[in-house]
Motif scaffolding. Structure first.
Motif, PDB file in Angstrom:
ATOM      1  N   ALA A  23       5.698  -3.849  -2.646  1.00 19.26           N
ATOM      2  CA  ALA A  23       6.832  -4.465  -3.354  1.00 19.26           C
ATOM      3  C   ALA A  23       6.384  -5.744  -4.064  1.00 19.26           C
ATOM      4  N   SER A  24       5.510  -6.543  -3.407  1.00 20.39           N
ATOM      5  CA  SER A  24       5.043  -7.793  -4.018  1.00 20.39           C
ATOM      6  C   SER A  24       4.246  -7.509  -5.288  1.00 20.39           C
ATOM      7  N   VAL A  25       3.346  -6.507  -5.224  1.00 22.43           N
ATOM      8  CA  VAL A  25       2.524  -6.188  -6.398  1.00 22.43           C
ATOM      9  C   VAL A  25       3.407  -5.643  -7.524  1.00 22.43           C
ATOM     10  N   VAL A  26       4.280  -4.687  -7.182  1.00 23.86           N
ATOM     11  CA  VAL A  26       5.114  -4.042  -8.210  1.00 23.86           C
ATOM     12  C   VAL A  26       6.000  -5.079  -8.904  1.00 23.86           C
ATOM     13  N   VAL A  27       6.607  -5.963  -8.110  1.00 18.72           N
ATOM     14  CA  VAL A  27       7.535  -6.934  -8.705  1.00 18.72           C
ATOM     15  C   VAL A  27       6.785  -7.987  -9.538  1.00 18.72           C
ATOM     16  N   GLU A  28       5.549  -8.333  -9.112  1.00 22.29           N
ATOM     17  CA  GLU A  28       4.740  -9.274  -9.910  1.00 22.29           C
ATOM     18  C   GLU A  28       4.397  -8.666 -11.266  1.00 22.29           C
ATOM     19  N   VAL A  29       4.083  -7.371 -11.252  1.00 19.40           N
ATOM     20  CA  VAL A  29       3.633  -6.722 -12.482  1.00 19.40           C
ATOM     21  C   VAL A  29       4.811  -6.371 -13.388  1.00 19.40           C
ATOM     22  N   PHE A  30       5.866  -5.812 -12.799  1.00 22.69           N
ATOM     23  CA  PHE A  30       6.952  -5.266 -13.637  1.00 22.69           C
ATOM     24  C   PHE A  30       8.249  -6.081 -13.603  1.00 22.69           C
ATOM     25  N   GLY A  31       8.407  -6.963 -12.596  1.00 23.84           N
ATOM     26  CA  GLY A  31       9.724  -7.594 -12.415  1.00 23.84           C
ATOM     27  C   GLY A  31       9.852  -8.939 -13.104  1.00 23.84           C
ATOM     28  N   ASP A  32      11.102  -9.406 -13.232  1.00 17.93           N
ATOM     29  CA  ASP A  32      11.326 -10.761 -13.737  1.00 17.93           C
ATOM     30  C   ASP A  32      11.465 -11.706 -12.532  1.00 17.93           C
ATOM     31  N   HIS A  33      11.728 -12.988 -12.809  1.00 15.96           N
ATOM     32  CA  HIS A  33      11.778 -13.971 -11.725  1.00 15.96           C
ATOM     33  C   HIS A  33      12.879 -13.664 -10.709  1.00 15.96           C
ATOM     34  N   ASP A  34      14.004 -13.123 -11.185  1.00 16.54           N
ATOM     35  CA  ASP A  34      15.091 -12.782 -10.255  1.00 16.54           C
ATOM     36  C   ASP A  34      14.656 -11.681  -9.285  1.00 16.54           C
ATOM     37  N   ALA A  35      13.917 -10.716  -9.834  1.00 15.25           N
ATOM     38  CA  ALA A  35      13.450  -9.617  -8.977  1.00 15.25           C
ATOM     39  C   ALA A  35      12.445 -10.145  -7.950  1.00 15.25           C
ATOM     40  N   VAL A  36      11.546 -11.067  -8.390  1.00 16.74           N
ATOM     41  CA  VAL A  36      10.562 -11.650  -7.462  1.00 16.74           C
ATOM     42  C   VAL A  36      11.316 -12.388  -6.351  1.00 16.74           C
ATOM     43  N   LYS A  37      12.322 -13.164  -6.737  1.00 17.70           N
ATOM     44  CA  LYS A  37      13.105 -13.929  -5.750  1.00 17.70           C
ATOM     45  C   LYS A  37      13.770 -12.975  -4.751  1.00 17.70           C
ATOM     46  N   ALA A  38      14.325 -11.880  -5.241  1.00 16.20           N
ATOM     47  CA  ALA A  38      15.003 -10.923  -4.351  1.00 16.20           C
ATOM     48  C   ALA A  38      14.006 -10.311  -3.362  1.00 16.20           C
ATOM     49  N   VAL A  39      12.827  -9.916  -3.867  1.00 16.08           N
ATOM     50  CA  VAL A  39      11.828  -9.299  -2.983  1.00 16.08           C
ATOM     51  C   VAL A  39      11.356 -10.299  -1.925  1.00 16.08           C
ATOM     52  N   LYS A  40      11.130 -11.547  -2.346  1.00 18.34           N
ATOM     53  CA  LYS A  40      10.642 -12.558  -1.395  1.00 18.34           C
ATOM     54  C   LYS A  40      11.677 -12.808  -0.295  1.00 18.34           C
ATOM     55  N   THR A  41      12.956 -12.746  -0.658  1.00 23.77           N
ATOM     56  CA  THR A  41      14.012 -12.968   0.341  1.00 23.77           C
ATOM     57  C   THR A  41      14.068 -11.789   1.316  1.00 23.77           C
ATOM     58  N   VAL A  42      13.976 -10.569   0.782  1.00 24.25           N
ATOM     59  CA  VAL A  42      13.998  -9.386   1.669  1.00 24.25           C
ATOM     60  C   VAL A  42      12.808  -9.435   2.636  1.00 24.25           C
ATOM     61  N   ILE A  43      11.626  -9.844   2.126  1.00 24.00           N
ATOM     62  CA  ILE A  43      10.434  -9.880   2.985  1.00 24.00           C
ATOM     63  C   ILE A  43      10.636 -10.855   4.148  1.00 24.00           C
ATOM     64  N   VAL A  44      11.193 -12.042   3.853  1.00 28.51           N
ATOM     65  CA  VAL A  44      11.389 -13.023   4.930  1.00 28.51           C
ATOM     66  C   VAL A  44      12.307 -12.446   6.015  1.00 28.51           C
ATOM     67  N   PHE A  45      13.377 -11.754   5.615  1.00 30.73           N
ATOM     68  CA  PHE A  45      14.275 -11.175   6.623  1.00 30.73           C
ATOM     69  C   PHE A  45      13.605 -10.010   7.356  1.00 30.73           C
ATOM     70  N   ALA A  46      12.817  -9.225   6.629  1.00 34.01           N
ATOM     71  CA  ALA A  46      12.158  -8.062   7.261  1.00 34.01           C
ATOM     72  C   ALA A  46      11.100  -8.499   8.277  1.00 34.01           C
ATOM     73  N   LEU A  47      10.613  -9.758   8.146  1.00 35.66           N
ATOM     74  CA  LEU A  47       9.654 -10.268   9.140  1.00 35.66           C
ATOM     75  C   LEU A  47      10.285 -10.265  10.524  1.00 35.66           C
ATOM     76  N   LEU A  48      11.622 -10.437  10.560  1.00 37.78           N
ATOM     77  CA  LEU A  48      12.316 -10.438  11.849  1.00 37.78           C
ATOM     78  C   LEU A  48      12.198  -9.074  12.535  1.00 37.78           C
ATOM     79  N   GLY A  49      11.948  -8.021  11.756  1.00 35.25           N
ATOM     80  CA  GLY A  49      11.716  -6.702  12.350  1.00 35.25           C
ATOM     81  C   GLY A  49      10.244  -6.481  12.656  1.00 35.25           C
ATOM     82  N   LEU A  50       9.381  -7.057  11.817  1.00 35.89           N
ATOM     83  CA  LEU A  50       7.935  -6.817  11.979  1.00 35.89           C
ATOM     84  C   LEU A  50       7.389  -7.470  13.257  1.00 35.89           C
ATOM     85  N   VAL A  51       7.827  -8.704  13.522  1.00 35.00           N
ATOM     86  CA  VAL A  51       7.268  -9.429  14.675  1.00 35.00           C
ATOM     87  C   VAL A  51       7.540  -8.659  15.987  1.00 35.00           C
ATOM     88  N   PRO A  52       8.803  -8.214  16.256  1.00 37.02           N
ATOM     89  CA  PRO A  52       9.014  -7.423  17.481  1.00 37.02           C
ATOM     90  C   PRO A  52       8.227  -6.105  17.496  1.00 37.02           C
TER      91      PRO A  52
END
Ligand code: HEM
Length: 158
Positions: A23-52
């Motif tokens: 998602a980070s690579v795709v959004v950097e290449v094809f997305g605008d700043h809003d899309a990058v911001k959305a992906v970065k926010t989803v990743i931070v929340f998904a970390l709450l699932g990754l750690v457990p």
């Protein structure tokens, strides 16, 4: 049952890390700043699932290997998860949180690009380590099924 929980948590952890990377690579290449911001926010929340997931994988893995802690494949898996956990906690989590904050502030300059590069490198290393652990896990399961050890240990755990 424990083996199933271990495999599901491990493969889920690998899937999450791979999704963050893609998602980070795709959004950097094809997305605008809003899309990058959305992906970065989803990743931070998904970390709450990754750690457990990582903690469950490590805990069940340790308990599954109780009788073969000296086996080379088990030792390699242990070393890999220790390195992956260190990279996760010391590199990936701080990078993800910083990138999310920078994206929310509209800071997409050189600093953002550098931190993004570090995150992608750490992510690639962890994808490799977890993939190797899946491969060696399959070998361990096959070996224990061949030796009948698996059936014995499963019934002992019931
Ligand atoms: C994120 C890291 C890890 C991942 C992705 C992972 C993944 C897997 C997978 C996919 C299997 C195969 C299960 C099956 O075919 O049913 C497996 C088996 C196994 N793993 Fe891991 N594993 C990880 C970490 C560990 C660690 C740290 C240990 C030991 C300390 C460990 C010990 C084992 C053992 C002993 C088996 C064989 C279980 C059996 O007898 O069926 N794993 N692992």
């Amino acid at each position: 049952m424990k083996s199933r929980v271990h495999a599901v948590a491990g493969v889920l952890a690998l899937t999450l890390i791979s999704s963050f990377f893609t998602a980070s690579v795709v959004v950097e290449v094809f997305g605008d700043h809003d899309a990058v911001k959305a992906v970065k926010t989803v990743i931070v929340f998904a970390l709450l699932g990754l750690v457990p997931c990582m903690a469950i994988t490590g805990g069940t893995g340790r308990s599954l290997s109780a009788r073969r802690l000296r086996a080379p494949l088990v030792r390699r898996k242990q070393r890999r998860i220790a390195v992956a956990a260190a990279i996760g906690l010391l590199v990936l989590v701080p990078c993800a949180v910083t990138l999310q904050a920078m994206a929310a502030d509209g800071q997409f300059g050189t600093g953002f690009a550098l931190i993004q590069a570090v995150e992608l490198i750490g992510g690639a290393v962890n994808i490799t380590l977890l993939s190797l652990n899946v491969r060696d896990g399959r070998l361990l399961t096959a070996a224990s099924r061949r030796s009948g050890d698996h059936a014995a240990s499963v019934s002992a755990r019931r």
